[in-house]
Design a protein around this motif. Sequence first.
Motif, mmCIF file in Angstrom:
data_model
loop_
_atom_site.group_PDB
_atom_site.id
_atom_site.type_symbol
_atom_site.label_atom_id
_atom_site.label_comp_id
_atom_site.label_asym_id
_atom_site.label_seq_id
_atom_site.Cartn_x
_atom_site.Cartn_y
_atom_site.Cartn_z
ATOM 1 N N LEU A 22 35.746 27.751 44.890
ATOM 2 C CA LEU A 22 36.618 27.819 43.721
ATOM 3 C C LEU A 22 37.579 26.641 43.746
ATOM 4 N N LEU A 23 37.957 26.182 42.589
ATOM 5 C CA LEU A 23 38.913 25.087 42.468
ATOM 6 C C LEU A 23 40.261 25.654 42.057
ATOM 7 N N VAL A 24 41.287 25.289 42.822
ATOM 8 C CA VAL A 24 42.643 25.744 42.519
ATOM 9 C C VAL A 24 43.568 24.538 42.494
ATOM 10 N N THR A 25 44.579 24.614 41.669
ATOM 11 C CA THR A 25 45.498 23.503 41.495
ATOM 12 C C THR A 25 46.400 23.313 42.716
ATOM 13 N N THR A 26 46.817 22.088 42.926
ATOM 14 C CA THR A 26 47.793 21.774 43.967
ATOM 15 C C THR A 26 49.110 21.312 43.344
ATOM 16 N N ASN A 27 49.176 21.294 42.012
ATOM 17 C CA ASN A 27 50.372 20.881 41.286
ATOM 18 C C ASN A 27 51.438 21.975 41.428
ATOM 19 N N PRO A 28 52.558 21.677 42.100
ATOM 20 C CA PRO A 28 53.575 22.714 42.360
ATOM 21 C C PRO A 28 54.136 23.372 41.102
ATOM 22 N N GLU A 29 54.360 22.595 40.068
ATOM 23 C CA GLU A 29 54.897 23.168 38.828
ATOM 24 C C GLU A 29 53.878 24.084 38.149
ATOM 25 N N LEU A 30 52.630 23.681 38.168
ATOM 26 C CA LEU A 30 51.580 24.513 37.576
ATOM 27 C C LEU A 30 51.383 25.789 38.391
ATOM 28 N N ILE A 31 51.435 25.676 39.715
ATOM 29 C CA ILE A 31 51.312 26.853 40.576
ATOM 30 C C ILE A 31 52.429 27.838 40.249
ATOM 31 N N LYS A 32 53.653 27.339 40.120
ATOM 32 C CA LYS A 32 54.797 28.189 39.805
ATOM 33 C C LYS A 32 54.598 28.883 38.456
ATOM 34 N N TYR A 33 54.155 28.130 37.459
ATOM 35 C CA TYR A 33 53.924 28.683 36.128
ATOM 36 C C TYR A 33 52.835 29.761 36.154
ATOM 37 N N LEU A 34 51.716 29.445 36.814
ATOM 38 C CA LEU A 34 50.602 30.402 36.875
ATOM 39 C C LEU A 34 51.002 31.659 37.647
ATOM 40 N N ASN A 35 51.745 31.499 38.732
ATOM 41 C CA ASN A 35 52.199 32.672 39.492
ATOM 42 C C ASN A 35 53.084 33.567 38.637
ATOM 43 N N ASN A 36 53.977 32.968 37.860
ATOM 44 C CA ASN A 36 54.828 33.756 36.958
ATOM 45 C C ASN A 36 53.986 34.490 35.920
ATOM 46 N N MET A 37 52.995 33.802 35.386
ATOM 47 C CA MET A 37 52.124 34.401 34.376
ATOM 48 C C MET A 37 51.322 35.567 34.971
ATOM 49 N N VAL A 38 50.796 35.381 36.163
ATOM 50 C CA VAL A 38 50.002 36.431 36.805
ATOM 51 C C VAL A 38 50.892 37.628 37.160
ATOM 52 N N GLU A 39 52.119 37.374 37.599
ATOM 53 C CA GLU A 39 53.042 38.474 37.885
ATOM 54 C C GLU A 39 53.341 39.276 36.621
ATOM 55 N N GLN A 40 53.490 38.604 35.491
ATOM 56 C CA GLN A 40 53.711 39.304 34.220
ATOM 57 C C GLN A 40 52.493 40.139 33.846
ATOM 58 N N LEU A 41 51.306 39.575 34.050
ATOM 59 C CA LEU A 41 50.070 40.310 33.776
ATOM 60 C C LEU A 41 50.004 41.568 34.643
ATOM 61 N N LYS A 42 50.328 41.428 35.927
ATOM 62 C CA LYS A 42 50.301 42.577 36.821
ATOM 63 C C LYS A 42 51.285 43.651 36.362
ATOM 64 N N ASP A 43 52.463 43.237 35.935
ATOM 65 C CA ASP A 43 53.456 44.183 35.434
ATOM 66 C C ASP A 43 52.914 44.945 34.229
ATOM 67 N N TRP A 44 52.291 44.226 33.313
ATOM 68 C CA TRP A 44 51.704 44.880 32.132
ATOM 69 C C TRP A 44 50.604 45.858 32.527
ATOM 70 N N LEU A 45 49.781 45.452 33.474
ATOM 71 C CA LEU A 45 48.681 46.319 33.895
ATOM 72 C C LEU A 45 49.197 47.577 34.601
ATOM 73 N N TYR A 46 50.217 47.429 35.434
ATOM 74 C CA TYR A 46 50.813 48.590 36.106
ATOM 75 C C TYR A 46 51.401 49.572 35.101
ATOM 76 N N LYS A 47 51.991 49.027 34.043
ATOM 77 C CA LYS A 47 52.607 49.893 33.021
ATOM 78 C C LYS A 47 51.617 50.321 31.948
ATOM 79 N N CYS A 48 50.380 49.841 32.057
ATOM 80 C CA CYS A 48 49.333 50.138 31.062
ATOM 81 C C CYS A 48 49.798 49.770 29.659
ATOM 82 N N SER A 49 50.427 48.598 29.551
ATOM 83 C CA SER A 49 50.959 48.167 28.253
ATOM 84 C C SER A 49 50.273 46.918 27.735
ATOM 85 N N VAL A 50 49.056 46.676 28.208
ATOM 86 C CA VAL A 50 48.314 45.499 27.746
ATOM 87 C C VAL A 50 47.451 45.911 26.578
#
Length: 81
Positions: free
Chosen positions: A53-81
């Motif tokens: 798999l190819l993953v980014t090494t760009n620190p700003e992009l990693i930070k952005y994607l991690n924030n986005m994935v954390e939001q997705l997880k929150d939505w999934l836990y609350k079943c609000s997607v």
Amino acid sequence: MALQLTREQGITLHGSVEIVAKFFSFGINSILYQRGIYPCETFTRLQKYGLTLLVTTNPELIKYLNNMVEQLKDWLYKCSV
């Protein structure tokens, strides 16, 4: 007498959310690489799940994607997607 550990096997919300979040993260990285949205030099190869798999090494992009994935997880836990 040996200590025997038992673990119930089953599908849990927590486990499912983690799997979906990882899949989403790897999928987004793949799209960004394949579409040339970010330079190929900013990606590294990672062996996971028997795949390369190819993953980014760009620190700003990693930070952005991690924030986005954390939001997705929150939505999934609350079943609000």
